[in-house]
Every structure is written in structure tokens, then in C-alpha cells.
Design an enzyme around this catalytic site. Sequence first.
Site, PDB file in Angstrom:
ATOM      1  N   TYR A 141      80.876  19.846  -8.104  1.00 48.86           N
ATOM      2  CA  TYR A 141      82.165  20.488  -7.804  1.00 48.86           C
ATOM      3  C   TYR A 141      82.050  21.477  -6.652  1.00 48.86           C
ATOM      4  O   TYR A 141      83.012  21.679  -5.922  1.00 48.86           O
ATOM      5  CB  TYR A 141      82.673  21.247  -9.029  1.00 48.86           C
ATOM      6  CG  TYR A 141      83.481  20.427  -9.999  1.00 48.86           C
ATOM      7  CD1 TYR A 141      83.026  19.197 -10.450  1.00 48.86           C
ATOM      8  CD2 TYR A 141      84.691  20.895 -10.487  1.00 48.86           C
ATOM      9  CE1 TYR A 141      83.758  18.463 -11.353  1.00 48.86           C
ATOM     10  CE2 TYR A 141      85.437  20.166 -11.393  1.00 48.86           C
ATOM     11  CZ  TYR A 141      84.966  18.945 -11.819  1.00 48.86           C
ATOM     12  OH  TYR A 141      85.701  18.221 -12.717  1.00 48.86           O
ATOM     13  N   LYS A 191      70.895  12.350 -14.893  1.00 49.14           N
ATOM     14  CA  LYS A 191      70.726  11.009 -14.330  1.00 49.14           C
ATOM     15  C   LYS A 191      69.414  11.043 -13.545  1.00 49.14           C
ATOM     16  O   LYS A 191      69.357  10.800 -12.336  1.00 49.14           O
ATOM     17  CB  LYS A 191      71.945  10.669 -13.440  1.00 49.14           C
ATOM     18  CG  LYS A 191      71.969   9.250 -12.929  1.00 49.14           C
ATOM     19  CD  LYS A 191      72.249   8.186 -13.979  1.00 49.14           C
ATOM     20  CE  LYS A 191      72.114   6.805 -13.394  1.00 49.14           C
ATOM     21  NZ  LYS A 191      72.168   5.718 -14.399  1.00 49.14           N
ATOM     22  N   ASP A 223      74.761   7.780 -18.483  1.00 52.86           N
ATOM     23  CA  ASP A 223      75.407   6.512 -18.860  1.00 52.86           C
ATOM     24  C   ASP A 223      75.104   6.154 -20.313  1.00 52.86           C
ATOM     25  O   ASP A 223      75.991   5.731 -21.072  1.00 52.86           O
ATOM     26  CB  ASP A 223      75.033   5.368 -17.888  1.00 52.86           C
ATOM     27  CG  ASP A 223      73.553   5.297 -17.565  1.00 52.86           C
ATOM     28  OD1 ASP A 223      72.796   6.193 -17.979  1.00 52.86           O
ATOM     29  OD2 ASP A 223      73.144   4.325 -16.895  1.00 52.86           O
ATOM     30  N   ASP A 247      82.597  17.218 -17.386  1.00 46.41           N
ATOM     31  CA  ASP A 247      84.040  16.990 -17.288  1.00 46.41           C
ATOM     32  C   ASP A 247      84.380  15.611 -17.853  1.00 46.41           C
ATOM     33  O   ASP A 247      85.280  15.450 -18.679  1.00 46.41           O
ATOM     34  CB  ASP A 247      84.472  17.100 -15.818  1.00 46.41           C
ATOM     35  CG  ASP A 247      85.951  16.852 -15.638  1.00 46.41           C
ATOM     36  OD1 ASP A 247      86.730  17.408 -16.439  1.00 46.41           O
ATOM     37  OD2 ASP A 247      86.329  16.102 -14.722  1.00 46.41           O
ATOM     38  N   ASP A 251      86.199  14.505 -21.793  1.00 47.33           N
ATOM     39  CA  ASP A 251      87.438  13.722 -21.952  1.00 47.33           C
ATOM     40  C   ASP A 251      87.156  12.550 -22.888  1.00 47.33           C
ATOM     41  O   ASP A 251      87.967  12.212 -23.761  1.00 47.33           O
ATOM     42  CB  ASP A 251      87.940  13.182 -20.602  1.00 47.33           C
ATOM     43  CG  ASP A 251      88.975  14.098 -19.960  1.00 47.33           C
ATOM     44  OD1 ASP A 251      88.906  15.318 -20.196  1.00 47.33           O
ATOM     45  OD2 ASP A 251      89.843  13.593 -19.218  1.00 47.33           O
TER      46      ASP A 251
HETATM   47  C1  IPM Z   1      88.856  20.420 -16.926  1.00 47.14           C
HETATM   48  C2  IPM Z   1      89.790  19.887 -15.859  1.00 47.14           C
HETATM   49  C3  IPM Z   1      89.515  20.597 -14.547  1.00 47.14           C
HETATM   50  C4  IPM Z   1      88.070  20.304 -14.162  1.00 47.14           C
HETATM   51  C5  IPM Z   1      90.476  20.223 -13.409  1.00 47.14           C
HETATM   52  C6  IPM Z   1      91.903  20.497 -13.772  1.00 47.14           C
HETATM   53  C7  IPM Z   1      90.114  20.894 -12.108  1.00 47.14           C
HETATM   54  O1  IPM Z   1      89.680  18.514 -15.751  1.00 47.14           O
HETATM   55  O2  IPM Z   1      88.839  21.639 -17.147  1.00 47.14           O
HETATM   56  O3  IPM Z   1      88.174  19.620 -17.551  1.00 47.14           O
HETATM   57  O4  IPM Z   1      87.785  19.256 -13.588  1.00 47.14           O
HETATM   58  O5  IPM Z   1      87.210  21.152 -14.454  1.00 47.14           O
HETATM   59 MG    MG Z   2      88.523  17.648 -17.269  1.00 46.56          MG
END
Ligand code: IPM
Ligand code: MG
Length: 366
Positions: A141, A191, A223, A247, A251
Site C-alpha cells: 500500500y 509468499k 495462496d 486486506d 474479506d
Molecule cells: C479495508 C478497506 C480499505 C483498505 C480501503 C477502503 C482503502 O478495504 O479497510 O479493508 O484497503 O485498507
Molecule cells: Mg478491505
Amino acid sequence: MTYKIALLAGDGIGPEVTAQAVLVLEQIGTLYGHKFEIEPALIGGVAIDRTGVALPPETLKLAKASDAVLLGAVGDPRFDDPKVSERPEKGLLAIRKHLELFANIRPVKVYDELAHDTVLKPEIVRGIDLVFVRELTSGLYFGKPKKRWETTSGRKAVDSMYYTEHEIERVARVGFELARLRRKKLTSVDKANVLESSRLWRQVTIEAAKDFPDVTLEHLLVDTCAMSLIRSPRDFDVLVTENTFGDILTDEASVLAGSMGMLPSASLAGIPACGTCTFGLFEPIHGSAPTIAGKDIANPIATILTIAMLLRYSLALEKEAAAVECAVSNVLKAGYRTCDIIGTNAGAKQVGTIEMGSLIAKALKG
Ligand code: IPM
Ligand code: MG
């Protein structure tokens, strides 16, 4: 005691979900005799609209002067054009970086009541209790070079997965410390078969492990981890990983919990010693969900659970934190669900954002 909380509601469903979290926080104040001074400030798309920048200096100043920051979400499709330079997300990345909150704690806990209503088999998800420690202020990032440019042979772009050993060591230590308080297993995700930054990550993590002989350290390629998270999620206790990997994996992990609307997070600069506290930024892991904004259908539970983390980590109010978690669990047990977690349970009662928030506030016990 009076506590100062900065409220950065942000974009999309941010204002709706944080309103319910504030309601819960205020009810905690009433029941336990605390005063919360909640001061709003701008971040994200709303900040760009009103001030031209995603993180106005006043917002950062307020955050620094507060005991904790509660954040809703940032992101707005109006800024999706790749040519736009000031994006809402820039505000979120900037506040994390400015406040040096390098450890993002993302617990994934599956409520028994929801185990039948995820897309996975109940026997896979029942009893999951794991925590991600996502490195938050470096890695892909933030690494330099990071740019897009035009050349005679076409357009080019680069992002860099850059780490110093100091950045790896401090976040690995957070992982070890958390594991020590739990089931004493730490999975470091990298990785290392391909990336240099991952090979350094692995080396430094192994070195840090010497100070934590009571914790079992295992290494997993990202992975493989993505697969194991779905195949055998109960094997995990604490996982520590690079910013982007964290990140993506969190999710994925939200599917285990039933919805993105169930997962809270705390961004800290270290785990406070027992009985002490530390400044933090608290936000649900979900985004601004613009397509459902303003409809009173967003699930406020993730944001309400961030209040529990805020009380625990930034105010050292463990009893109050546990009361919030207990109220959420009781409301789910009573069958109330927002539409994202309604599942197939015939006895479930569908409620909106506001009703879910009031039910949880009412379920709080002093
Ligand atoms: C998270 C979100 C953020 C990130 C975005 C909104 C920049 O996806 O907090 O997981 O990637 O950190
Ligand atoms: Mg996120």
C-alpha cells in the site's frame, strides 16, 4: 470519567452504521457512569466535497487530541475515475499512516446462531474464533516507487512491496502477544517462495519467535492460506500478514462469519499490557457500500462490535466491552437479523439498521 472520541462517519453507509454504534456507546455511558464526548469530523469523499482533501488537517488534529477514533467507511463511486488524484481512500490510508497505527486487529468469530446461515457447511464454520493481525502502514500500500507514467512503449505503473525489518518485527510481536493471550498458535502468512519482502518477513518472524517460546509459529503461503481458511478455518488462532494480503484474506474470512457486516477492526500501535490502554482507530472491515446507503438496510453489527474493541483497547473498560459483545449475541439469539444475515432460518425476524442498533442498545446490561 470523561472520554473524548472522534467520530469520522465518512461515506455511504458510514453515517448510518456509526449512528447505531454511538447509540450503543451512549447507553454504555448511562449504564456504567462514563461520559463520552463525541466530536464529529470529515474524512473521505464528504471531506473532498467540503474541503478539497480526503483528510483535512483539522480531522487529524482532532484524532490526535482524542482517546480513540471511531470511523465508519470511506469510498464513493463518484471518484472511481482512474484519472482522479484525490480519492476518498487516500484519507483512510493517510490517517492510519499519520497516527502510526501499524497493527490492524481483525477478529473473526462465528456466532453459533449464524452457523447455519453462511454459504458454507455449518460443521466447517461452527466455533471459528481466529484473529488477523494485518500490517497496516507499510507493504504494497505504501512502498515506493509507486507511480504511473507514460513511455514511448506504452503506459507503465509500479507499486512496491517494501518492508524494513523494524516494520516486520513490531507487527510480528503483536501477533505473538495476541497468540500468547489465546491458544498460543501464530500463523505467519507470506509468499516467501516468490517475494523477497516475504523472505525477509519470514526471517524476522522466526527471529522474533525466540522471545515467545510458549507460542507455536507456523508459516503459510498466502495462496495456501486462502484455501485453508475455507477448508479448515478452525485450525487457525492468530494470523499475521502483509497489508494487502491481510486486506484480501479478511474479506474472504468475512464469508465465514456470514457477512462483511459482522467484522470489526482495531488499528493500534501495539497491544496494551493487561489493565492499560492505548490510542486506536476503530472501524468495521467493510466499505461504504454505496448501493445500499440511505436505505436503512446496512448491518450495523460490525461497527457496534468495533465499540467493544474501542472500550477494551483504548479505554481499558473490559466489562463494558464484554457487555457490548454479550448484547450482540443475545439479539442474534433472539432471532433478529439484518438482510445480509437473514439466511434460511424460518424463525428469523428481519430488521433494519436503526432497529438492530436500538435492539442491541436495549439488550445492554449494566
Ligand atoms: C479495508 C478497506 C480499505 C483498505 C480501503 C477502503 C482503502 O478495504 O479497510 O479493508 O484497503 O485498507
Ligand atoms: Mg478491505
